[in-house]
Scaffold this active site. Structure first.
Site, PDB file in Angstrom:
ATOM      1  CB  CYS A 152      67.424  24.037   5.974  1.00 31.05           C
ATOM      2  SG  CYS A 152      68.367  24.930   7.229  1.00 31.05           S
TER       3      CYS A 152
ATOM      4  CG  HIS B  28      55.686  28.286   1.140  1.00 32.32           C
ATOM      5  ND1 HIS B  28      55.422  29.042   2.249  1.00 32.32           N
ATOM      6  CD2 HIS B  28      56.768  28.867   0.547  1.00 32.32           C
ATOM      7  CE1 HIS B  28      56.285  30.040   2.324  1.00 32.32           C
ATOM      8  NE2 HIS B  28      57.123  29.947   1.306  1.00 32.32           N
TER       9      HIS B  28
ATOM     10  CG  HIS C 249      68.297   3.500   0.971  1.00 37.45           C
ATOM     11  ND1 HIS C 249      68.973   2.631   1.787  1.00 37.45           N
ATOM     12  CD2 HIS C 249      68.275   2.936  -0.267  1.00 37.45           C
ATOM     13  CE1 HIS C 249      69.362   1.582   1.066  1.00 37.45           C
ATOM     14  NE2 HIS C 249      68.953   1.742  -0.173  1.00 37.45           N
TER      15      HIS C 249
ATOM     16  CG  HIS D 232      67.268  19.398   7.051  1.00 37.09           C
ATOM     17  ND1 HIS D 232      68.488  19.926   6.692  1.00 37.09           N
ATOM     18  CD2 HIS D 232      66.732  20.272   7.954  1.00 37.09           C
ATOM     19  CE1 HIS D 232      68.676  21.060   7.342  1.00 37.09           C
ATOM     20  NE2 HIS D 232      67.634  21.286   8.106  1.00 37.09           N
TER      21      HIS D 232
ATOM     22  CG  HIS E 114      79.070  12.698  15.486  1.00 42.21           C
ATOM     23  ND1 HIS E 114      80.322  12.283  15.096  1.00 42.21           N
ATOM     24  CD2 HIS E 114      79.135  12.848  16.841  1.00 42.21           C
ATOM     25  CE1 HIS E 114      81.108  12.172  16.149  1.00 42.21           C
ATOM     26  NE2 HIS E 114      80.411  12.516  17.219  1.00 42.21           N
TER      27      HIS E 114
ATOM     28  CG  ASN F 245      71.541  22.432   9.944  1.00 38.62           C
ATOM     29  OD1 ASN F 245      71.560  22.304   8.729  1.00 38.62           O
ATOM     30  ND2 ASN F 245      70.515  22.968  10.581  1.00 38.62           N
TER      31      ASN F 245
END
Length: 467
Positions: free
Chosen positions: A168, A247, A342, A346, A375, A379
């Site tokens: 992702c 990572h 802002h 994710h 919503h 995802n």
């Protein structure tokens, strides 16, 4: 004397020349977003409560306990009834996918979003010199990059990168590739394409750690057009300020918390372990440690250092005595809003959004774009960040000079973040254009409990999923 002055001036002019070249090169290494287009599948791919029930019922490996687990997961997921699934789900073939299903799913997205973003920007496919595609769980030969190049008849010297397995957080990894290639080429256009193929990745078993992904992931994607041509700055939407990648693959627990594997029956799926929140927190903290000095003003960093030193001094002075404890804790948290306007988070799930909100001391207003995206679209893996950004734009929140912090997590385990500067006032609705007036809704409660809550009262000895 004149000769001496002349010889003295030469190195000064040379130094000024080198400084000018360095400044010019730095300016050419800028990375701008000219436009982007999120993908909105057709309404016949929309996933409602009734359809979800039908899909789950088709899995003959599930029992009452798994039904209860799935109901609890979907009710608390923050996902609504207007998300999208691949076409294979609607033909009832999710347990027997073909390679063609995954390819067609991606091509449907490619042909929609890429054509829209190029057309709107007035850029020909032949002007693209760099193409980066990230789709984590679909690898084809020829690559997805090659399919796009063939369809749009792109130039023969195009630089292409096809990323798989990045999870992702792949959007910002792709962005990092674009940023680094731009350092070697001037006045070029790049196309970043991000999505996930769900068609070949449905899990048909009953391992709870693997059926959870069936609840969370939905179809989506985004095509992003970028340039380093500073003469096009007036047309750009965003300017990249910095990007940090973390990572934790060297840590066994982090590596294994989010991984594709087979269950004990040999059925392929995506395993999410209980150590995932811990791994995410560790990577998030390490990422923040690096990016914070890059994005916050000096006054906030000095304030943080002063408060931290004061807190340590109090600990040394009072020790662990009750008297010292009664003074109350001194908050040593960083105020991220001093440098960020802002927060583009994710949409990995309600818990992910809540956790970041608590860590960064964000308000519901700050979290609204991520919650509404989860919503409405679910995802959508690596492309979810762009739906969140589009929500901010549709709500006309993004003004010239504003700073936007993007935060993503992915398998590996990785946490990547970047900061964008808004170049001009933005207000296009993008994928939200026709429905932004409906958000936020009065409630985010989905109807799954109302429809399937009776499962909670069922007796395992008499339960029949076919009823």
């Amino acid at each position: 004397m004149e000769l001496f002055s002349f010889l003295l001036i030469i190195p000064i002019f040379y130094l000024l020349f080198k400084i000018w070249n360095w400044i010019n090169d730095v300016r050419d290494q800028q990375c701008y977003i000219l436009d982007y287009q999120c993908y909105k599948p057709s309404d016949d791919r929309m996933v409602g409560t009734e359809f979800c029930g039908e899909v789950i019922k088709r899995n003959k490996n599930l029992g009452l306990n798994e039904y209860k687990f799935l109901l609890k997961a979907i009710v608390s997921s923050g996902i609504g009834e207007q998300t999208y699934a691949p076409r294979i789900m609607f033909s009832g073939r999710e347990e027997s996918p073909k390679l063609e299903d995954g390819i067609l799913e991606m091509e449907e997205f490619f042909h929609d979003s890429i054509e829209k973003v190029l057309s709107r920007a007035g850029i020909s496919p032949q002007e693209i010199v760099l193409l980066v595609v990230n789709v984590s769980m679909l690898s084809t030969v020829p690559s997805l990059c090659s399919r796009i190049i063939t369809h749009y008849k792109m130039r023969p010297d195009i630089k292409s990168f096809n990323l798989t397995g990045m999870g992702c957080s792949a959007s910002l990894i792709s962005l990092d590739i674009v940023r680094n290639v731009f350092k070697s080429y001037k006045n070029k256009f790049a196309l970043l394409v991000t999505s996930e193929s769900l068609s070949p990745n449905w899990y048909a078993g009953n391992d709870r750690s693997m059926i959870l992904s069936n609840c969370l992931f939905r179809s989506g994607g985004c095509a992003v057009l970028l340039t380093n041509n500073k003469s096009l700055k007036h047309r750009a939407m965003f300017k990249l300020k910095c990007l940090v990648r973390t990572h934790h693959g060297a840590k066994d627990e982090s590596y294994g918390c989010c991984i594709q594997r087979e269950d004990d029956k040999g059925r392929m799926g995506f395993h999410l372990s209980k150590s995932l929140p811990k791994a995410a927190t560790r990577s998030f903290v390490d990422n923040l440690r690096v990016i914070t000095p890059k994005i916050l003003p000096v006054r906030e960093l000095v304030r943080f250092m002063a408060v931290s030193l004061l807190k340590k001094w109090n600990v040394v002075r009072h020790g662990s005595s009750h008297k010292g404890a009664s003074q109350g804790p001194i908050k040593a948290g960083v105020n991220f809003k001093s440098g960020v306007d802002h927060f583009c988070i994710h949409t990995g799930g309600k818990a992910v959004i809540d956790g970041i909100g608590i860590s960064l001391d964000l308000t519901e207003y700050d979290l609204e774009p991520a919650r509404m995206t989860l919503h409405r679209f679910g995802n959508t893996s690596a492309s979810s960040l762009w739906y969140v950004l589009a929500y901010m734009e549709a709500k006309k929140r993004l003004k010239k000079g504003d700073k936007v912090l993007m935060i993503s997590f992915g398998a590996g385990f990785k946490c990547n973040s970047c900061l964008w500067e808004v170049v001009r006032d933005l207000g296009d609705g993008n994928v939200w254009k026709d429905e932004i007036y409906m958000y936020p809704p009065k409630t985010l409660v989905n109807p799954y409990m109302e429809k399937f809550g009776w499962i909670q009262d069922e007796d395992p000895s008499t339960f029949n999923p076919g009823d």
